[in-house]
Design a protein around this motif. Structure first.
Motif, PDB file in Angstrom:
ATOM      1  N   ILE A 117       0.880  -1.169   0.000  1.00 30.83           N
ATOM      2  CA  ILE A 117       0.000   0.000   0.000  1.00 30.83           C
ATOM      3  C   ILE A 117       0.916   1.216   0.000  1.00 30.83           C
ATOM      4  O   ILE A 117       1.651   1.450   0.949  1.00 30.83           O
ATOM      5  CB  ILE A 117      -0.927  -0.002   1.232  1.00 30.83           C
ATOM      6  N   VAL A 118       0.899   1.970  -1.105  1.00 33.01           N
ATOM      7  CA  VAL A 118       1.801   3.106  -1.289  1.00 33.01           C
ATOM      8  C   VAL A 118       0.991   4.392  -1.152  1.00 33.01           C
ATOM      9  O   VAL A 118      -0.036   4.566  -1.807  1.00 33.01           O
ATOM     10  CB  VAL A 118       2.489   3.041  -2.676  1.00 33.01           C
ATOM     11  N   ASN A 119       1.470   5.290  -0.292  1.00 36.68           N
ATOM     12  CA  ASN A 119       0.814   6.587  -0.090  1.00 36.68           C
ATOM     13  C   ASN A 119       1.776   7.713  -0.434  1.00 36.68           C
ATOM     14  O   ASN A 119       2.967   7.633  -0.135  1.00 36.68           O
ATOM     15  CB  ASN A 119       0.359   6.746   1.362  1.00 36.68           C
ATOM     16  N   HIS A 120       1.249   8.762  -1.047  1.00 36.71           N
ATOM     17  CA  HIS A 120       2.026   9.958  -1.363  1.00 36.71           C
ATOM     18  C   HIS A 120       1.362  11.138  -0.652  1.00 36.71           C
ATOM     19  O   HIS A 120       0.156  11.331  -0.794  1.00 36.71           O
ATOM     20  CB  HIS A 120       2.036  10.231  -2.868  1.00 36.71           C
ATOM     21  N   VAL A 121       2.142  11.899   0.111  1.00 37.81           N
ATOM     22  CA  VAL A 121       1.622  13.055   0.843  1.00 37.81           C
ATOM     23  C   VAL A 121       2.545  14.240   0.587  1.00 37.81           C
ATOM     24  O   VAL A 121       3.769  14.090   0.562  1.00 37.81           O
ATOM     25  CB  VAL A 121       1.544  12.766   2.365  1.00 37.81           C
ATOM     26  N   GLU A 122       1.944  15.406   0.388  1.00 37.05           N
ATOM     27  CA  GLU A 122       2.747  16.616   0.201  1.00 37.05           C
ATOM     28  C   GLU A 122       2.778  17.421   1.494  1.00 37.05           C
ATOM     29  O   GLU A 122       1.751  17.615   2.141  1.00 37.05           O
ATOM     30  CB  GLU A 122       2.179  17.474  -0.937  1.00 37.05           C
ATOM     31  N   TYR A 123       3.982  17.857   1.855  1.00 39.42           N
ATOM     32  CA  TYR A 123       4.196  18.676   3.043  1.00 39.42           C
ATOM     33  C   TYR A 123       4.869  19.978   2.633  1.00 39.42           C
ATOM     34  O   TYR A 123       5.635  20.012   1.670  1.00 39.42           O
ATOM     35  CB  TYR A 123       5.121  17.956   4.040  1.00 39.42           C
ATOM     36  N   THR A 124       4.638  21.023   3.417  1.00 40.47           N
ATOM     37  CA  THR A 124       5.346  22.284   3.230  1.00 40.47           C
ATOM     38  C   THR A 124       6.630  22.228   4.044  1.00 40.47           C
ATOM     39  O   THR A 124       6.602  21.881   5.228  1.00 40.47           O
ATOM     40  CB  THR A 124       4.475  23.469   3.698  1.00 40.47           C
ATOM     41  N   LEU A 169       7.155  22.575  -1.578  1.00 45.03           N
ATOM     42  CA  LEU A 169       6.264  21.469  -1.246  1.00 45.03           C
ATOM     43  C   LEU A 169       7.045  20.180  -1.484  1.00 45.03           C
ATOM     44  O   LEU A 169       7.537  19.936  -2.588  1.00 45.03           O
ATOM     45  CB  LEU A 169       5.015  21.480  -2.115  1.00 45.03           C
ATOM     46  N   VAL A 170       7.185  19.366  -0.441  1.00 49.59           N
ATOM     47  CA  VAL A 170       7.951  18.130  -0.509  1.00 49.59           C
ATOM     48  C   VAL A 170       6.978  16.957  -0.590  1.00 49.59           C
ATOM     49  O   VAL A 170       6.052  16.853   0.212  1.00 49.59           O
ATOM     50  CB  VAL A 170       8.861  17.977   0.736  1.00 49.59           C
ATOM     51  N   ARG A 171       7.176  16.086  -1.575  1.00 48.46           N
ATOM     52  CA  ARG A 171       6.329  14.905  -1.736  1.00 48.46           C
ATOM     53  C   ARG A 171       6.998  13.719  -1.030  1.00 48.46           C
ATOM     54  O   ARG A 171       8.104  13.317  -1.385  1.00 48.46           O
ATOM     55  CB  ARG A 171       6.130  14.582  -3.207  1.00 48.46           C
ATOM     56  N   ALA A 175       5.621   3.412   2.138  1.00 48.87           N
ATOM     57  CA  ALA A 175       5.226   2.037   1.798  1.00 48.87           C
ATOM     58  C   ALA A 175       5.962   1.070   2.716  1.00 48.87           C
ATOM     59  O   ALA A 175       7.164   1.209   2.941  1.00 48.87           O
ATOM     60  CB  ALA A 175       5.563   1.716   0.341  1.00 48.87           C
ATOM     61  N   MET A 176       5.229   0.105   3.255  1.00 47.56           N
ATOM     62  CA  MET A 176       5.800  -0.955   4.093  1.00 47.56           C
ATOM     63  C   MET A 176       6.653  -0.408   5.234  1.00 47.56           C
ATOM     64  O   MET A 176       7.717  -0.937   5.539  1.00 47.56           O
ATOM     65  CB  MET A 176       6.613  -1.918   3.223  1.00 47.56           C
ATOM     66  N   GLY A 177       6.226   0.658   5.859  1.00 48.38           N
ATOM     67  CA  GLY A 177       6.930   1.215   7.003  1.00 48.38           C
ATOM     68  C   GLY A 177       8.127   2.077   6.654  1.00 48.38           C
ATOM     69  O   GLY A 177       8.853   2.510   7.534  1.00 48.38           O
ATOM     70  N   ILE A 178       8.359   2.335   5.371  1.00 51.17           N
ATOM     71  CA  ILE A 178       9.481   3.170   4.931  1.00 51.17           C
ATOM     72  C   ILE A 178       8.927   4.497   4.425  1.00 51.17           C
ATOM     73  O   ILE A 178       7.952   4.516   3.682  1.00 51.17           O
ATOM     74  CB  ILE A 178      10.278   2.471   3.810  1.00 51.17           C
ATOM     75  N   GLU A 179       9.544   5.589   4.835  1.00 53.67           N
ATOM     76  CA  GLU A 179       9.170   6.931   4.373  1.00 53.67           C
ATOM     77  C   GLU A 179      10.377   7.577   3.738  1.00 53.67           C
ATOM     78  O   GLU A 179      11.488   7.470   4.257  1.00 53.67           O
ATOM     79  CB  GLU A 179       8.720   7.808   5.536  1.00 53.67           C
TER      80      GLU A 179
END
Length: 189
Positions: A117-124, A169-171, A175-179
């Motif tokens: 399960i892969v998630n992409h989140v954008e942060y400032t 903005l950093v993307r 996935a699998m406990g790795i960021e």
């Protein structure tokens, strides 16, 4: 003539719904029933809940799959024909989404494979510390300070753009406990 008791007679097994095979003994039947009706989830690894099963034949180019314990993106796949008594095999080639390392695997098409399960989140990006840890703020104004600046050219570009006073903005991909911070762009709210 005197007839012997039945103790010396050959025992005839009871035939049943086992296709003309002898019915298994009581203990064997109990074991078979337990294994058939008892389903349990095993957590082989700590990150096993971060994956979902999928049939290998349903995968396509661009999908994510776990290959040799690494979350990978499928870059090519080919299917071989069945043998005389075998399954069709799928030859998968994938690239690790975090390290860009290439992995290959051959799996029967009817078998299940794990898909991360892969998630992409954008942060400032708020700040970069002296120890190269970034201070990031989510859209809900929550702070995240446990992610390190990426190594190599990407990290150098991020630091240079931040030092120039640009709002970034950093993307971040998870996935699998790795960021890991995978990319950045200029922009703001």
């Amino acid at each position: 003539r005197h007839r012997l008791p039945n103790q010396h007679a050959k025992r005839v097994p009871l035939l049943c719904a086992y296709r003309d095979r002898p019915r298994p003994r009581r203990a064997a039947r109990a074991r078979a029933n337990r294994s058939r009706h008892h389903t349990h989830a095993t957590m082989g690894e700590s990150n096993a809940s971060a994956t979902v099963p999928a049939q290998c034949s349903s995968l396509r180019k661009g999908h994510f799959v776990v290959m040799k314990g690494h979350p990978c993106k499928v870059v090519s796949m080919s299917t071989s024909k069945t043998g005389k008594h075998g399954h069709a095999k799928v030859n998968l080639v994938g690239i690790d989404i975090f390290t860009d390392k290439k992995y290959e695997d051959i799996v029967p098409s009817t078998h299940n494979v794990e898909c991360p399960i892969v998630n992409h989140v954008e942060y400032t990006l708020v700040d970069i510390g002296d120890d190269d840890f970034m201070s990031l703020m989510s859209e809900t104004s929550e702070m995240k300070e446990d992610l390190k600046l990426p190594d190599g050219e990407l990290g150098e570009q991020m630091r240079a753009a931040f030092d120039d006073g640009k709002e970034l903005l950093v993307r971040v991909t998870t996935a699998m406990g790795i960021e890991k911070a995978m990319s950045f762009k200029e922009g703001g709210k």
